[in-house]
Design an enzyme around this catalytic site. Structure first.
Site, PDB file in Angstrom:
ATOM      1  N   CYS A 122      10.758 -22.972   5.328  1.00 26.65           N
ATOM      2  CA  CYS A 122      11.506 -23.735   6.332  1.00 26.65           C
ATOM      3  C   CYS A 122      12.460 -24.712   5.650  1.00 26.65           C
ATOM      4  O   CYS A 122      13.580 -24.925   6.106  1.00 26.65           O
ATOM      5  CB  CYS A 122      10.555 -24.508   7.248  1.00 26.65           C
ATOM      6  SG  CYS A 122       9.484 -23.456   8.226  1.00 26.65           S
ATOM      7  N   CYS A 152      12.148 -12.862  11.221  1.00 24.20           N
ATOM      8  CA  CYS A 152      11.139 -13.740  10.625  1.00 24.20           C
ATOM      9  C   CYS A 152      10.806 -14.924  11.528  1.00 24.20           C
ATOM     10  O   CYS A 152       9.956 -15.737  11.192  1.00 24.20           O
ATOM     11  CB  CYS A 152      11.605 -14.258   9.278  1.00 24.20           C
ATOM     12  SG  CYS A 152      11.787 -12.964   8.055  1.00 24.20           S
TER      13      CYS A 152
END
Lengths: 302, 402
Positions: free
Chosen positions: A106, A35
């Site tokens: 994130c 990812c």
């Protein structure tokens, strides 16, 4: 193009606590190279007090991954482990003055790195319970895996139900095709077929207003009716930590104040739309629900 | 110092000469080209001239083979859907795994509607296996759609040869040539290509204008039906100003074809050589011996592309990346993955794409700036040690979920 806050840019251009901490006694490695985001958090913890003396990060990732890592280390330095563990990914995003929906993962990675590092310090094994799929709803940052799981767990059959359970599709509605595709696939697992329910076109509020031809209400009766409608909606709002109060009624305009968790919620516009629809139905006339903040009452002359 | 634009595969500046040519078609020559009066007539003639200019650049045999559309994506959709509509008994499509989303996403969608899509894979340099391709051609295939040049790596596909093979099997051949037109010489009348898509804004014309080349005699069904514009093959009032601009841009592209393949290529080559010499652990992706003259795609290992772009942008350099994070998806570029580039490099791929407006001075400045940026990010990376990648990066840093 990404709409990053100044705070994100600041932490990206000039990251704090980059690199591994010397003499670290807690290490958390999370992320996934496929990812494109991976984070190693190193902590130096004082054993007697469990206070985090120093924290450092090493991140393979985009601008917001680096900024989230930097923010996290700044936030947890000086905290006890137990206090640090209370930090949510939203806290990290808030510290950075927000992250775009595509980048919320994130901040999730930051929180997970912290959990992993604490587990490592305490000699525990941290297990990741979080699987992330492709982003479906950009308004509320809901991914495919979450929608699939929610459909299965709650036996959902319509896009509307998916929106009610996950918020996905509750904003701009561009992702409804995607949600229909997920429903089709998940329902097929049990041999069921997805049937698009309801009207293909949302009914305009004005059309619904025509329906009941009730005798014209007096001012007091009308306001009581409005209060009654708001009272009936209130429990649903309070369940989400919000509330609504009637401020004023001026002919066709009904001024309300959304409070608590409703303030700043991205769903506020939808909530107002729902309240307006209910009021139109109950009053049998077209009205407009206008949100006002308490502070602006003076200028309104109320 | 002015900013440096090295993202010409994304879009290009409208050439000032193109803009000049377009200007009268807003407030003065505003007529509808379908009208017979003077207002319309003049515009009609301007479109005729533009059609000829496009025809010349493509080397098409007839000007009626040029159909103006709104963009490259519309041209791609029109071509593929036309082939399916015109040949309802044929239910198969051949394409590649590295197509632009304009073709890729459409074909994925067609799979859900019951069509069979044969996805041609690529090797580590992004090349196709033509034997495999040949084995798939049959009378069940409605259309082959293969890009002329890849937008990310610049790698060129042998579309002329592939079109010939398709023709021999009696199969229509479409090519998405939006990256190739204006950069490599094209001569459609000597090819077997049935349809070709181009997009104006990739060659210094404005956005919002595209072309579908349709070889005379190829069976066709319009996407948009309505008025008689484009001989009934694409209804809708013509975007006259943009068409005029595209015509001029095509004329200029033909004039600069040699420059593109010598001077622009020299800048690209110097950039690649300079970066590879200054930075350890980076490599060009795709097929360096067979690619567009203006494109260099370079993978910087152990760091992530969006972070590189943000730091480049800070010093006034515009490029782009195949990184997942720039698109909002989680997977890195499908093109890089298709070539088998490892994740640690695929995420750090940066595409530098030139135009005739770049200069050698700019190239030197980029060569000066990039090494520091890469070093700064590697310092933050868990895959990078003191002075190089950690040993066995996969083992030294194996995160909890992968």
């Amino acid at each position: 193009m990404w709409d990053y806050s100044e705070k994100v840019k600041e932490h990206f251009y000039d990251p704090k606590n980059a690199g591994a901490v010397e003499g670290a006694n807690g290490v958390g490695d999370v992320g996934s190279i496929s990812c494109g985001d991976a984070l190693r958090l190193t902590l130096k913890v004082e054993p007697e007090t469990e206070v985090i003396l120093d924290a450092g990060f090493q991140t393979f990732g985009c601008g917001s991954a680096i900024a989230s890592s930097s923010a996290l280390t700044e936030m947890i330095k000086g905290m006890t482990l137990d206090d640090a563990l209370k930090i949510s990914n939203q806290d990290i995003a808030d510290y950075l003055d927000g992250l775009p929906p595509e980048k919320m993962h994130c901040s999730v990675m930051g929180r997970e790195a912290l959990q992993a590092a604490v587990a490592n310090y305490r000699g525990e094994v941290w297990e990741d319970d979080h699987e992330e799929g492709a982003l479906v709803c950009k308004c509320f940052a809901i991914d495919e895996v979450m929608i699939e799981d929610t459909i299965r767990a709650n036996n959902l059959h319509t896009v509307e139900e998916v929106t009610n359970y996950t918020k996905a599709g509750g904003g701009c509605s561009s992702c409804h095709e995607g949600i229909e595709n997920i429903l089709t696939r998940v329902l097929a697992e049990n041999g069921e077929t997805f049937v698009a329910g309801g009207a293909a076109v949302p009914a305009p509020a004005a059309a619904a207003a025509k329906a009941p031809e009730s005798p014209k209400m007096g001012t007091l009766a009308r306001i009581r009716k409005i209060e009654a409608v708001l009272d009936s909606i209130r429990p649903a709002l309070q369940a989400d930590g919000g509330d609504v109060e009637l401020i004023d009624v001026d002919e066709k305009s009904i001024y309300v104040n959304l409070t608590g968790a409703c303030t700043g919620c991205q769903m506020a516009a939808m909530t107002l739309g729902g309240i307006q629809q209910r009021l139109i139905e109950e009053l049998g006339e077209f009205v407009k629900v206008v949100p006002v903040a308490k502070e602006s009452l003076v200028s309104m002359g109320a | 110092m002015s900013d440096i634009y090295l993202d010409n595969n994304a879009t290009t500046m409208v050439d000032p000469a193109v803009f000049e040519e377009m200007k009268p078609y807003f407030c003065e020559q505003f007529g509808n080209p379908s009208s017979l009066h003077n207002f319309g007539n003049k515009v009609g003639f301007a479109l005729k001239k533009a059609r000829k200019q496009v025809q010349d650049l493509l080397g098409a045999e007839h000007d009626s083979e040029i159909i103006f559309t709104s963009c490259g994506t519309e041209s791609d959709s029109t071509a593929i859907l036309s082939a399916l509509k015109a040949q309802p008994e044929r239910k198969e499509i051949i394409t590649t795994v590295v197509e632009h989303p304009a073709v890729l996403t459409l074909c994925e969608h067609l799979e859900t509607e019951g069509y069979t899509v044969h996805w041609l894979e690529v090797d580590s340099k992004g090349r196709l296996d033509l034997d495999k391709y040949k084995s798939l051609l049959s009378d069940k295939v409605a259309i082959v759609s293969v890009m002329w040049a890849n937008n990310e790596s610049g790698t060129l596909f042998p579309v002329e040869e592939m079109a010939q093979m398709a023709a021999e099997a009696g199969v229509m051949f479409h090519t998405d040539a939006v990256q190739a037109v204006g950069k490599v010489p094209i001569n459609l009348k000597d090819s077997a290509i049935s349809m070709l898509s181009l997009s104006g804004h990739k060659l210094h014309a404005p956005k919002g204008i595209g072309v579908l080349y349709l070889r005379r005699g190829v069976r066709y069904r319009p996407l948009l039906r309505g008025g008689h514009q484009e001989r009934g093959r694409r209804a809708g009032t013509e975007n006259a100003a943009a068409i005029v601009g595209l015509g001029k841009a095509c004329e200029m592209a033909a004039e600069h074809m040699e420059f593109e393949n010598t001077q622009v290529k020299a800048m690209r080559d110097r950039l690649q050589e300079g970066l590879l010499a200054a930075i350890p652990h980076c490599f060009p992706t795709g097929d360096p011996d067979n690619r567009l003259p203006n494109t260099a795609s370079i993978a910087f290992e152990y760091i992530e592309g969006e972070a590189i772009l943000l730091l480049l942008n800070k010093v006034g350099i515009a490029a782009s990346s195949g990184s997942a994070c720039t698109s909002g998806s989680l997977e890195p570029s499908h093109v890089m993955r298709a070539m088998g580039i490892p994740y640690t490099a695929a995420h750090g791929t940066v595409r530098f794409s030139f135009s005739r407006y770049n200069t050698m001075e700019e190239v030197e400045r980029v060569i000066e700036e990039v090494p520091g940026i890469v070093a700064k990010l590697r310092k933050l990376s868990p895959y990078w040690g003191e002075d190089g990648p950690v040993e066995n990066p996969g083992e030294a840093f194996a995160p909890v979920y992968a």
